[in-house]
Design a protein around this motif. Structure first.
Motif, short mmCIF file in Angstrom:
data_model
loop_
_atom_site.label_atom_id
_atom_site.label_comp_id
_atom_site.label_asym_id
_atom_site.label_seq_id
_atom_site.Cartn_x
_atom_site.Cartn_y
_atom_site.Cartn_z
N TRP A 1 -34.59 1.46 -8.46
CA TRP A 1 -33.74 0.90 -7.40
C TRP A 1 -32.29 1.29 -7.64
O TRP A 1 -31.58 1.67 -6.71
CB TRP A 1 -33.92 -0.61 -7.35
CG TRP A 1 -33.11 -1.30 -6.29
CD1 TRP A 1 -32.22 -2.31 -6.48
CD2 TRP A 1 -33.10 -1.04 -4.88
NE1 TRP A 1 -31.68 -2.71 -5.28
CE2 TRP A 1 -32.19 -1.93 -4.28
CE3 TRP A 1 -33.77 -0.13 -4.07
CZ2 TRP A 1 -31.93 -1.95 -2.92
CZ3 TRP A 1 -33.51 -0.14 -2.71
CH2 TRP A 1 -32.61 -1.04 -2.14
N ILE A 2 -31.85 1.23 -8.91
CA ILE A 2 -30.48 1.64 -9.21
C ILE A 2 -30.30 3.13 -8.85
O ILE A 2 -29.28 3.53 -8.31
CB ILE A 2 -30.13 1.38 -10.68
CG1 ILE A 2 -30.16 -0.12 -10.96
CG2 ILE A 2 -28.76 1.93 -11.02
CD1 ILE A 2 -30.02 -0.48 -12.41
N ASP B 1 -36.72 -1.74 -11.30
CA ASP B 1 -35.28 -1.97 -11.39
C ASP B 1 -34.51 -0.66 -11.55
O ASP B 1 -33.53 -0.41 -10.85
CB ASP B 1 -34.94 -2.90 -12.56
CG ASP B 1 -35.47 -4.29 -12.32
OD1 ASP B 1 -35.79 -4.58 -11.15
OD2 ASP B 1 -35.56 -5.07 -13.28
N SER B 2 -34.99 0.20 -12.48
CA SER B 2 -34.22 1.42 -12.72
C SER B 2 -34.34 2.37 -11.53
O SER B 2 -33.39 3.05 -11.17
CB SER B 2 -34.67 2.09 -14.03
OG SER B 2 -36.02 2.39 -13.96
N SER C 1 -34.20 -5.64 -4.91
CA SER C 1 -35.12 -4.53 -5.16
C SER C 1 -36.55 -4.83 -4.73
O SER C 1 -37.20 -4.00 -4.11
CB SER C 1 -35.09 -4.15 -6.63
OG SER C 1 -35.47 -5.23 -7.43
#
Lengths: 272, 397
Positions: free
Chosen positions: B355-356, B352-353, B186
């Motif tokens: 990227w998900i 992170d979220s 990410s």
């Protein structure tokens, strides 16, 4: 009865340490906050935001399982009706790929399906246009079918060898044609094998990340990938990863429940 | 004749290796002799010249010149290093560590590294000012740069037109749809997107991160797959034409396929620097400083640079070691580079979220197919159940 439970002791110990305790830990991590360690439902709420990923995983696993069943069922039947030596040879051929490492087996498909892989270079030789074979969900399903087909064949084969030849002959004597022999005799008798085959194929297929990672390209991010990223990627978040795998476990539990209810029906049927 | 020559060559080499290394001030290292000091060095694997394949054994040379015993240990990731240090903050087991940029900024923030006394590191003058004051340690008090590297774009000149080359836009170019790769990590992927938009790759601004998320989603529609190490295979056998990757690794790909070429995008790019630090409370701070000074000796820096194959921040060593000009950035390009720093925890989880979200979002047509197939499967299940129950009913009556 008592000696029986004593004999199971090593396994019970195994299950306690390597199944029950880890499972409790998964629940604990899923229900606690990463920063404070306090009890929270945030991880689970967060995990449910990625429900579409789970749906996509279930979808691909269902298709792969269905294809496995369609390929495996006739093969298992033919196998069970052939001579012992032929059975041994076919079984060996079915199990042969399993001797090779799982990762390697999947990696080999890249060489075959790649834009410059075996198939496409062959097509180019013949002057035909290249076709896109890799980096799509089709390639992932292919990878799943290839890897999990033996899991489907073996339970079907073992249950079909138990179907007595005389039962089939009896149904033929009573006037069943070829199709009816299959639907009225073989299919009901092999039903438990179908259920086992579906379960042992579907469960690893729905949680895979190696296959989608290698063959899936940009558009096949599965629940297994999501979990893998939380534990091994730089997103490192144990609590969220645990919540996601708990969500997957629930789905697997539900599907097992559905399959088992079929199994119970079957038992009742045979009792009547 | 040839044989004699090569014998002579080997003889000269062996004489050379017996000789001690040239240092600026030998007396400085002598002060530690006989004091029975043990220096604990914690470093990445294969990240110091160790005497293999006729290279210089740096640790052994240091032991010879100073009489300090060196205990050398390896770690695999920055997080690994951080975990080991933070588990034992009161009593650190190491005197020398070599973390990467963002980890150093995190350690400075959490007061885990010592300020270095540069009176004990006279060779600091050898380190190029360009790398002396990086974003993660702007005052340069805590760290001494050890190696550096960059991220750029590698592409296949057989398939990619020259006019499309030059910026990050190449990774979004529809002409090469299906033949473009992207980082699966990410932070690196966001680094690319943020730089393309002209933002800092350490952005903590919610809107900027959202913009980057949007263009990364757009990029997914032309992207072949998200990879790290697989980039080597895919670029070398031409199953992908364009990929962002680390310059040093791009060079080794270019050696394996002559169609491959490399450039630094105009918008700017990531520079990563691994620097030497001393953990807070280290037992042998002065010996550690002597070791840092030793690593900054020209001969040692050259040996390390040749062994590790990353760029060196050492001015003299950089003149001696020959770098491939195809991947060595010019000063003008370097001015546009930026290194990663540690971000606050809430920003990290936003990355992170997001990227998900980039990786996992489904488009409408896919939703419809998925819905139809799953619906069908469910119907079959229900019909089967109902049929079985009806049959059972018949038999019972």
């Amino acid at each position: 009865m008592k000696t029986n439970s004593k004999a199971a002791f090593p396994y019970i110990l195994w299950v306690l340490f390597f199944t029950v305790i880890p499972f409790v830990l998964v629940i604990y991590y899923a229900a606690t906050s990463k920063d404070t360690g306090a009890i929270t439902l945030d991880n689970l709420a967060n995990a449910s935001r990625y429900f579409p990923v789970l749906i996509r995983s279930v979808y691909l696993a269902v298709i792969a399982t269905a294809i496995c069943l369609v390929i495996a069922y006739p093969l298992a039947f033919t196998m069970s009706r052939s001579s012992k030596s032929v059975q041994r040879v076919i079984l060996l051929l079915v199990m042969l790929p399993m001797w090779m490492n799982f990762l390697l087996r999947t990696y080999a498909w890249i060489t075959i399906l790649d834009n410059n892989g075996l198939i496409n270079s062959f097509l180019t030789e013949l002057g035909l246009p290249k076709i896109q074979l890799i980096n799509n969900s089709g390639a992932v399903v292919l990878g799943m079918v290839y890897n999990y087909l033996p899991f489907m064949i073996t339970p079907l084969y073992s249950i079909m060898t138990k179907i007595d030849k005389s039962v089939i002959e009896a149904s033929q004597d009573l006037g069943c044609n070829g199709w009816q022999v299959i639907t009225k005799t073989v299919l009901p008798l092999s039903f438990p094998g179908i259920l086992t085959g579906i379960t042992v194929t579907f469960v690893p297929a729905v949680s895979t990340f190696v296959i989608s990672g290698l063959l899936g390209g940009s558009n096949c991010f599965l629940i297994g990938d999501l979990i893998q990223q939380q534990f091994l990627g730089n997103e490192y978040n144990l609590n969220y990863g645990a919540a996601t795998s708990l969500m997957l476990m629930v789905v697997v539990f539900i599907s097992m429940g559905i399959f088992n209810s079929f199994d119970n029906d079957e038992m009742e049927d045979s009792m009547i | 004749m040839k044989k004699i020559l090569s014998f002579a060559f080997v003889a000269i080499l062996s004489v050379l290796s017996v000789n001690a290394v040239n240092v600026e001030n030998e007396a400085y290292y002598e002060q530690f002799r006989g004091k029975d000091i043990t220096l604990n060095v914690f470093n990445w694997g294969e990240y110091i010249s160790d005497g293999s394949e006729d290279s210089l054994n740096v640790l052994e040379e240091f032991e010879n010149i100073s009489g300090i015993r060196v205990v050398y240990n390896n770690y695999e990731t920055n997080e690994d290093l951080y975990a080991k240090l933070s588990a034992n903050k009161e009593n650190p087991q190491y005197d020398i560590i070599i973390p990467s940029d963002y980890m150093i900024s995190r350690m400075i923030r959490e007061d885990m590294v010592e300020k270095i006394n540069f009176d004990n590191v006279p060779n600091i003058s050898m380190i190029d000012d360009k790398y002396r004051y990086p974003d993660f340690d702007p005052t340069g008090e805590y760290s001494v740069p050890y190696t550096w590297g960059t991220v750029g774009i590698i592409y296949n000149s057989k398939y990619v037109d020259a006019e499309d080359v030059g910026t990050w836009d190449l990774l979004w170019n529809k002409k090469y749809a299906g033949n473009i790769l992207m980082f699966s990590n990410s932070r690196d992927a966001y680094g690319v997107a943020l730089k393309k938009l002209g933002y800092s790759l350490n952005s903590t601004n919610r809107d900027e991160i959202e913009d980057a998320t949007e263009i990364l989603k757009l990029q997914r529609s032309v992207n072949q797959s998200y990879v790290m190490d697989q980039t080597f295979d895919k670029m070398e056998n031409e199953s992908a034409y364009v990929a962002p990757y680390y310059a040093g690794d791009c060079l080794s790909m270019m050696e394996n396929n002559e169609n491959l070429a490399f450039y630094y995008p105009e918008e700017g790019f990531n520079i990563f620097i691994d620097s030497i630090c001393i953990p807070k409370g280290a037992k042998n701070k002065e010996a550690a400083e002597a070791f840092i000074n030793f690593l900054c000796e020209t001969e040692i820096a050259v040996a390390n640079c040749e062994y590790i194959c990353y760029f060196t921040p050492h001015t003299e060593a950089a003149k001696i070691v020959e770098f491939d000009e195809r991947i060595y950035p010019t000063d003008e390009q370097l001015a546009k580079s930026e290194s990663f720093i540690a971000l606050p925890d809430n920003v990290n989880s936003l990355y992170d979220s997001s990227w998900i979200e980039v990786r996992s979002s489904l488009d409408i047509s896919e939703m419809v197919t998925v819905g139809i197939i799953l619906g069908l499967a469910l119907t079959v299940l229900i019909v089967l159940t109902v049929l079985r129950h009806m049959k059972k009913g018949k038999i019972n009556y």
